[in-house]
Design a protein around this motif. Structure first.
Motif, short mmCIF file in Angstrom:
data_model
loop_
_atom_site.label_atom_id
_atom_site.label_comp_id
_atom_site.label_asym_id
_atom_site.label_seq_id
_atom_site.Cartn_x
_atom_site.Cartn_y
_atom_site.Cartn_z
N THR A 220 -89.37 -33.99 -23.99
CA THR A 220 -89.45 -32.58 -23.63
C THR A 220 -88.92 -32.47 -22.20
O THR A 220 -88.58 -33.47 -21.58
CB THR A 220 -90.88 -32.03 -23.73
OG1 THR A 220 -91.71 -32.77 -22.86
CG2 THR A 220 -91.40 -32.11 -25.16
N PHE A 221 -88.89 -31.25 -21.68
CA PHE A 221 -88.27 -31.08 -20.37
C PHE A 221 -88.90 -29.97 -19.56
O PHE A 221 -89.56 -29.09 -20.10
CB PHE A 221 -86.77 -30.80 -20.52
CG PHE A 221 -86.46 -29.48 -21.18
CD1 PHE A 221 -86.27 -28.34 -20.42
CD2 PHE A 221 -86.40 -29.38 -22.56
CE1 PHE A 221 -86.01 -27.12 -21.02
CE2 PHE A 221 -86.13 -28.17 -23.17
CZ PHE A 221 -85.94 -27.03 -22.40
N THR A 222 -88.66 -30.06 -18.27
CA THR A 222 -88.90 -28.98 -17.33
C THR A 222 -87.57 -28.79 -16.62
O THR A 222 -86.64 -29.58 -16.79
CB THR A 222 -90.00 -29.33 -16.30
OG1 THR A 222 -89.57 -30.44 -15.52
CG2 THR A 222 -91.32 -29.63 -16.96
N ALA A 223 -87.48 -27.75 -15.81
CA ALA A 223 -86.24 -27.51 -15.07
C ALA A 223 -86.57 -27.03 -13.67
O ALA A 223 -87.35 -26.11 -13.49
CB ALA A 223 -85.39 -26.49 -15.79
N THR A 224 -85.98 -27.69 -12.69
CA THR A 224 -86.09 -27.24 -11.30
C THR A 224 -84.74 -26.86 -10.72
O THR A 224 -84.69 -26.26 -9.65
CB THR A 224 -86.75 -28.32 -10.42
OG1 THR A 224 -86.00 -29.53 -10.51
CG2 THR A 224 -88.19 -28.56 -10.84
N CYS A 225 -83.68 -27.18 -11.40
CA CYS A 225 -82.34 -26.77 -10.97
C CYS A 225 -82.23 -25.25 -11.13
O CYS A 225 -82.52 -24.73 -12.21
CB CYS A 225 -81.29 -27.48 -11.83
SG CYS A 225 -79.64 -26.77 -11.67
N PRO A 226 -81.83 -24.53 -10.09
CA PRO A 226 -81.74 -23.07 -10.20
C PRO A 226 -80.85 -22.59 -11.35
O PRO A 226 -81.20 -21.64 -12.05
CB PRO A 226 -81.17 -22.63 -8.85
CG PRO A 226 -81.59 -23.72 -7.91
CD PRO A 226 -81.54 -24.98 -8.73
N TYR A 227 -79.72 -23.27 -11.58
CA TYR A 227 -78.86 -22.87 -12.70
C TYR A 227 -79.59 -23.06 -14.02
O TYR A 227 -79.57 -22.18 -14.89
CB TYR A 227 -77.54 -23.65 -12.72
CG TYR A 227 -76.74 -23.29 -13.95
CD1 TYR A 227 -75.96 -22.14 -13.98
CD2 TYR A 227 -76.79 -24.07 -15.12
CE1 TYR A 227 -75.26 -21.76 -15.12
CE2 TYR A 227 -76.10 -23.70 -16.26
CZ TYR A 227 -75.34 -22.56 -16.25
OH TYR A 227 -74.66 -22.17 -17.38
N ALA A 228 -80.25 -24.20 -14.19
CA ALA A 228 -80.96 -24.48 -15.44
C ALA A 228 -82.08 -23.48 -15.68
O ALA A 228 -82.27 -23.00 -16.81
CB ALA A 228 -81.51 -25.91 -15.44
N VAL A 229 -82.82 -23.15 -14.64
CA VAL A 229 -83.90 -22.17 -14.76
C VAL A 229 -83.34 -20.83 -15.22
O VAL A 229 -83.85 -20.20 -16.15
CB VAL A 229 -84.68 -22.03 -13.43
CG1 VAL A 229 -85.63 -20.84 -13.47
CG2 VAL A 229 -85.43 -23.32 -13.12
#
Length: 87
Positions: A67-76
């Motif tokens: 599974t994943f989380t996102a901290t990259c502004p583009y990904a968010v």
């Protein structure tokens, strides 16, 4: 375009070896990766390369049972526009 899939990274390079695009998603904990970085060379921007990187990364993450989380502004931002892909 020939994207190179590595563990926790997908990239695209020119024939001369110049980095043109990449997305990184290192393991954060247990079975969770963090999409923490995307880059697209200015010459390729506006050509859906970052979108392709996100889709390829999510496919790799799912195939590996993660599974994943996102901290990259583009990904968010991308995930906000594509709620069907939210974790």
């Amino acid at each position: 375009m020939n994207y190179v899939h590595e563990s926790n990274r997908i990239s695209l390079s020119s024939p001369q070896g110049e980095l043109l695009a990449e997305i990184t998603f290192p393991l954060a904990h247990d079975n969770v990766v963090n999409i923490n970085h995307t880059y697209v060379h200015p010459d390729l921007r506006g050509q859906q390369v970052a979108d392709t990187l996100m889709r390829l990364a999510l496919d790799d993450i799912q195939k590996n049972g993660l599974t994943f989380t996102a901290t990259c502004p583009y990904a968010v931002h991308w995930l906000e526009r594509h709620p069907e892909h939210k974790p």
